[in-house]
Design a protein around this motif. Sequence first.
Motif, PDB file in Angstrom:
ATOM      1  N   MET A  39      34.882  48.208  45.088  1.00  0.00           N
ATOM      2  CA  MET A  39      34.216  48.124  43.793  1.00  0.00           C
ATOM      3  C   MET A  39      34.779  46.947  43.009  1.00  0.00           C
ATOM      4  N   ARG A  40      34.004  46.519  42.007  1.00  0.00           N
ATOM      5  CA  ARG A  40      34.441  45.434  41.123  1.00  0.00           C
ATOM      6  C   ARG A  40      34.902  46.006  39.783  1.00  0.00           C
ATOM      7  N   LEU A  41      35.819  45.286  39.141  1.00  0.00           N
ATOM      8  CA  LEU A  41      36.341  45.716  37.853  1.00  0.00           C
ATOM      9  C   LEU A  41      36.885  44.522  37.087  1.00  0.00           C
ATOM     10  N   TRP A  42      36.857  44.637  35.749  1.00  0.00           N
ATOM     11  CA  TRP A  42      37.425  43.618  34.880  1.00  0.00           C
ATOM     12  C   TRP A  42      38.850  44.021  34.511  1.00  0.00           C
ATOM     13  N   THR A  43      39.775  43.048  34.553  1.00  0.00           N
ATOM     14  CA  THR A  43      41.139  43.275  34.083  1.00  0.00           C
ATOM     15  C   THR A  43      41.525  42.146  33.134  1.00  0.00           C
ATOM     16  N   VAL A  44      42.532  42.434  32.303  1.00  0.00           N
ATOM     17  CA  VAL A  44      43.052  41.415  31.395  1.00  0.00           C
ATOM     18  C   VAL A  44      44.543  41.648  31.238  1.00  0.00           C
ATOM     19  N   THR A  45      45.297  40.583  31.115  1.00  0.00           N
ATOM     20  CA  THR A  45      46.737  40.659  30.903  1.00  0.00           C
ATOM     21  C   THR A  45      47.174  39.415  30.156  1.00  0.00           C
ATOM     22  N   GLU A  46      48.473  39.226  30.006  1.00  0.00           N
ATOM     23  CA  GLU A  46      48.968  38.033  29.306  1.00  0.00           C
ATOM     24  C   GLU A  46      48.629  36.771  30.099  1.00  0.00           C
ATOM     25  N   PRO A  47      48.210  35.686  29.459  1.00  0.00           N
ATOM     26  CA  PRO A  47      47.944  35.575  28.018  1.00  0.00           C
ATOM     27  C   PRO A  47      46.650  36.298  27.649  1.00  0.00           C
ATOM     28  N   TRP A  48      46.698  37.147  26.627  1.00  0.00           N
ATOM     29  CA  TRP A  48      45.576  37.989  26.260  1.00  0.00           C
ATOM     30  C   TRP A  48      44.410  37.198  25.678  1.00  0.00           C
ATOM     31  N   GLY A  49      43.244  37.815  25.664  1.00  0.00           N
ATOM     32  CA  GLY A  49      42.060  37.211  25.072  1.00  0.00           C
ATOM     33  C   GLY A  49      40.864  37.356  25.987  1.00  0.00           C
ATOM     34  N   PRO A  50      39.637  37.321  25.428  1.00  0.00           N
ATOM     35  CA  PRO A  50      38.438  37.437  26.262  1.00  0.00           C
ATOM     36  C   PRO A  50      38.393  36.418  27.389  1.00  0.00           C
ATOM     37  N   GLU A  51      38.965  35.226  27.123  1.00  0.00           N
ATOM     38  CA  GLU A  51      38.952  34.195  28.160  1.00  0.00           C
ATOM     39  C   GLU A  51      39.861  34.557  29.332  1.00  0.00           C
ATOM     40  N   GLY A  52      40.743  35.550  29.135  1.00  0.00           N
ATOM     41  CA  GLY A  52      41.640  35.983  30.202  1.00  0.00           C
ATOM     42  C   GLY A  52      41.100  37.107  31.057  1.00  0.00           C
ATOM     43  N   LEU A  53      39.887  37.590  30.756  1.00  0.00           N
ATOM     44  CA  LEU A  53      39.275  38.636  31.580  1.00  0.00           C
ATOM     45  C   LEU A  53      38.997  38.107  32.989  1.00  0.00           C
ATOM     46  N   THR A  54      39.360  38.896  33.976  1.00  0.00           N
ATOM     47  CA  THR A  54      39.189  38.503  35.376  1.00  0.00           C
ATOM     48  C   THR A  54      38.396  39.577  36.113  1.00  0.00           C
ATOM     49  N   LEU A  55      37.371  39.149  36.842  1.00  0.00           N
ATOM     50  CA  LEU A  55      36.574  40.088  37.642  1.00  0.00           C
ATOM     51  C   LEU A  55      37.214  40.199  39.021  1.00  0.00           C
ATOM     52  N   ASP A  56      37.807  41.370  39.285  1.00  0.00           N
ATOM     53  CA  ASP A  56      38.524  41.606  40.532  1.00  0.00           C
ATOM     54  C   ASP A  56      37.743  42.573  41.423  1.00  0.00           C
ATOM     55  N   GLU A  57      38.271  42.778  42.623  1.00  0.00           N
ATOM     56  CA  GLU A  57      37.666  43.729  43.548  1.00  0.00           C
ATOM     57  C   GLU A  57      38.762  44.572  44.175  1.00  0.00           C
ATOM     58  N   THR A  58      38.477  45.874  44.313  1.00  0.00           N
ATOM     59  CA  THR A  58      39.456  46.781  44.903  1.00  0.00           C
ATOM     60  C   THR A  58      38.723  47.863  45.675  1.00  0.00           C
ATOM     61  N   ALA A  59      39.487  48.695  46.377  1.00  0.00           N
ATOM     62  CA  ALA A  59      38.879  49.760  47.184  1.00  0.00           C
ATOM     63  C   ALA A  59      38.217  50.804  46.284  1.00  0.00           C
ATOM     64  N   ASP A  60      37.154  51.399  46.774  1.00  0.00           N
ATOM     65  CA  ASP A  60      36.485  52.451  46.021  1.00  0.00           C
ATOM     66  C   ASP A  60      37.418  53.652  45.869  1.00  0.00           C
ATOM     67  N   PRO A  61      37.539  54.216  44.661  1.00  0.00           N
ATOM     68  CA  PRO A  61      38.392  55.397  44.480  1.00  0.00           C
ATOM     69  C   PRO A  61      37.711  56.648  45.031  1.00  0.00           C
TER      70      PRO A  61
END
Length: 338
Positions: A1-23
Amino acid sequence: MRLWTVTEPWGPEGLTLDETADPMPGRGEVRVRLRAASLNYRDLLIVRGRHVGGALKHGAPIIPIGDGCGVIDMVGEGVEQHQIGDRVIPLMVPNWRSGPVSPAKMAGALGLHSPGLARELAVFPERHLIKAPSYLSDSEAACLACAALTAWSALFEGPGLRPGDVAVIQGTGSVSLAVLQFAKAAGLRTIVTSSSDDKLASVLALGANHGINYRTVPNWAGAVRDLTDGVGADFVLDMGAVGSLSESLRAIRMEGQIAVVGILEGGSAIDPAQFLASAARIRGITVGSAEMFDAMVRALTHHEIHPVVGTVLPWTEAPAAFEMLSDGNQFGKIVLEF
């Protein structure tokens, strides 16, 4: 599945679309396939890394967004309350079942202390879900767990308001619009403040009784007094902007109630003498419990109230949606559809 994550440096521009195993759900759990998620100002603060005084400075990645709707597509052993195909809303604060709020009950909030809803699939204990009202669309149902529940708590979980009482509603954000809808259904007389004549025209079309432009009438408390024959309002929804609480105290009647729900830029200092003179009851509102959610859904369904949805975007455009929310020009909720 795909998911959005964010971490430092914070901000909307730091959102990353990642992919991981289905839960996969375990015993007593269900898996929800998200259909829609709506943005709230608290989500913007979280994405910026400074919710509640910088609670996210630990730097761990966050899956943001606490408000959404989806359909159960898998159930684990022992599930009794839900079944595959049920359309559900995750509780944003799942540990607050009933009674007064506490730090322990607030722990586990979605999109802050636990993974949020900016993902295609999510697993929850079945008791952490509320069935979505059947008359609402996915986008509308995705607007209930944060803004609508906060509005319900502000209006109806404090000292009782009666039909004909006067409610002042600051602004036209998602909580303010939900308060307007609930107040109208409860027979309250409503006064909305805004800096935009266009937005005031929109809230009048939604049923507000009066609108005050606080840019052209900065002493809006005086206007409230004029509209109430000098008595003042019974209730004020305060959004926490600079100077707003002081003006709310001038607008409220003696022993009226002020519900503070906002965390806007700059804060709002008050004069203790002004507070004492008003004898007002000031409450800080932190969403609401599962018991309150159930009561709210019954009222929503009875009156067939539809949350005000302003903009709908594909969920893959989450960064643009957060930038839109940051601009503050929207009217109605910003919703991401999956």
